[in-house]
Motif scaffolding. Sequence first.
Motif, PDB file in Angstrom:
ATOM      1  N   GLU A  53      -5.808   0.896   5.943  1.00  0.00           N
ATOM      2  CA  GLU A  53      -4.732   0.440   7.251  1.00  0.00           C
ATOM      3  C   GLU A  53      -5.135   1.026   8.524  1.00  0.00           C
ATOM      4  OE1 GLU A  53      -3.177   0.978   2.949  1.00  0.00           O
ATOM      5  OE2 GLU A  53      -4.164   2.202   4.285  1.00  0.00           O
ATOM      6  N   SER A  59      -1.794  -2.402  -0.210  1.00  0.00           N
ATOM      7  CA  SER A  59      -2.165  -2.030   1.122  1.00  0.00           C
ATOM      8  C   SER A  59      -0.618  -2.231   1.886  1.00  0.00           C
ATOM      9  CB  SER A  59      -3.204  -2.726   1.694  1.00  0.00           C
ATOM     10  OG  SER A  59      -3.272  -2.178   3.160  1.00  0.00           O
ATOM     11  N   ALA A 102      -1.163  -2.644   4.853  1.00  0.00           N
ATOM     12  CA  ALA A 102      -1.743  -3.540   6.069  1.00  0.00           C
ATOM     13  C   ALA A 102      -1.091  -4.893   5.949  1.00  0.00           C
ATOM     14  CB  ALA A 102      -3.104  -3.322   6.017  1.00  0.00           C
TER      15      ALA A 102
END
Length: 276
Positions: free
Chosen positions: A108, A142, A144
Motif C-alpha cells: 500500500e 490490500s 490499496a
Amino acid sequence: MQEAIATVRRTREIQDRYGLQAKKKFGQNFITEPGVVEKIARSAIDDPSDLVFEIGPGIGALTQFLCEKAQKVVAFEVDPRLPEILQAELGADNLTVILQDFLEAPVEDIIDQFCEPGQKVRFASNLPYYITTPILFRLFESGADIASVTAMMQKEVADRFTAGPGSPDYNALSVITRYRTHVRKVMDVSRQVFSPRPNVDSAVVRFDFIKDHPVRDEKLFIDMVKACFVQPENHFQQPAAVAAGQGACGEDPGEGRDRSRCPGTEPGPGDFHPSV
C-alpha cells in the motif's frame, strides 16, 4: 522496440552473458515466445497512463512490453542478480526495480509513493507457481485502490479461479474470487514456450476488482463459503455450524488445532496454501 527478449536466442544470449541460470527456489521459468508476453501486456494495460506493477520480472521478457505500453512500470524482484541485468538489457527510463520479496513489501505504501491522482493501478505478472495464490490474495485483501491484476499461473489453478457454478472445478476459491473480482481467462499457454520447461501448462487470467461489497460480515460470509465445500452433500448444515461458532467440521477447533486435518477444508483468503 529492440529485439524481444522472449525468444530462445535472446534468452540464451542473456544467460550466457551474465552466467545466469534459472533458480528453482525462485520459481523461475523464462518465456521464449514474444507473442505470449505481448498479449499479456496488451490485456493488462487499458491506457498508457496506467501505473503498472510487475511481480517477478525475471530477465525482462514481459517487462519489455509493459514498458512499451505504459508510462511507468514498477517491478518487484527477489533475485539480487536481476535488477542490474534488467536495467542493462532494457535501458528503460520508465522502469523502477524494487529488490524485495513482494509478500514482505509494504504494498500500500509503495503504491501511494508512485501513484498520481486519478491514475489507475494495474498489476501484471508471470507468477511463480508455488506462491500464486498467496500473492493474489495479498492483492485481493490490500487496502490499496487496485484496478486490476493480470497474471499467468498454472492452468489447473486458473481453472479454479475462473470456474462457474456447475463446473467440476468450482470451489470455495472460485466463489471468494468472484465475490472480490470480475474474473476472466485471457488465454491458455503451452508449457512448450518456457525455458526450463515446466511439467504443466499455464493460463493467463485477468481480475478486475469490485469496489463495493454487499456483505456486512465478510469474515462470516467467507467462513460459510468454505464450509459449504467441506461436504457438499451436507452444505446446509455446515454453515450453520460455523455461524454457531463451531469449526468447519462441526466441532470447536481449539487453539493449535491443525485445520488441514478436517477433510476438504480450504485455507482462508489470507492463508491459502501454495498447493491450491
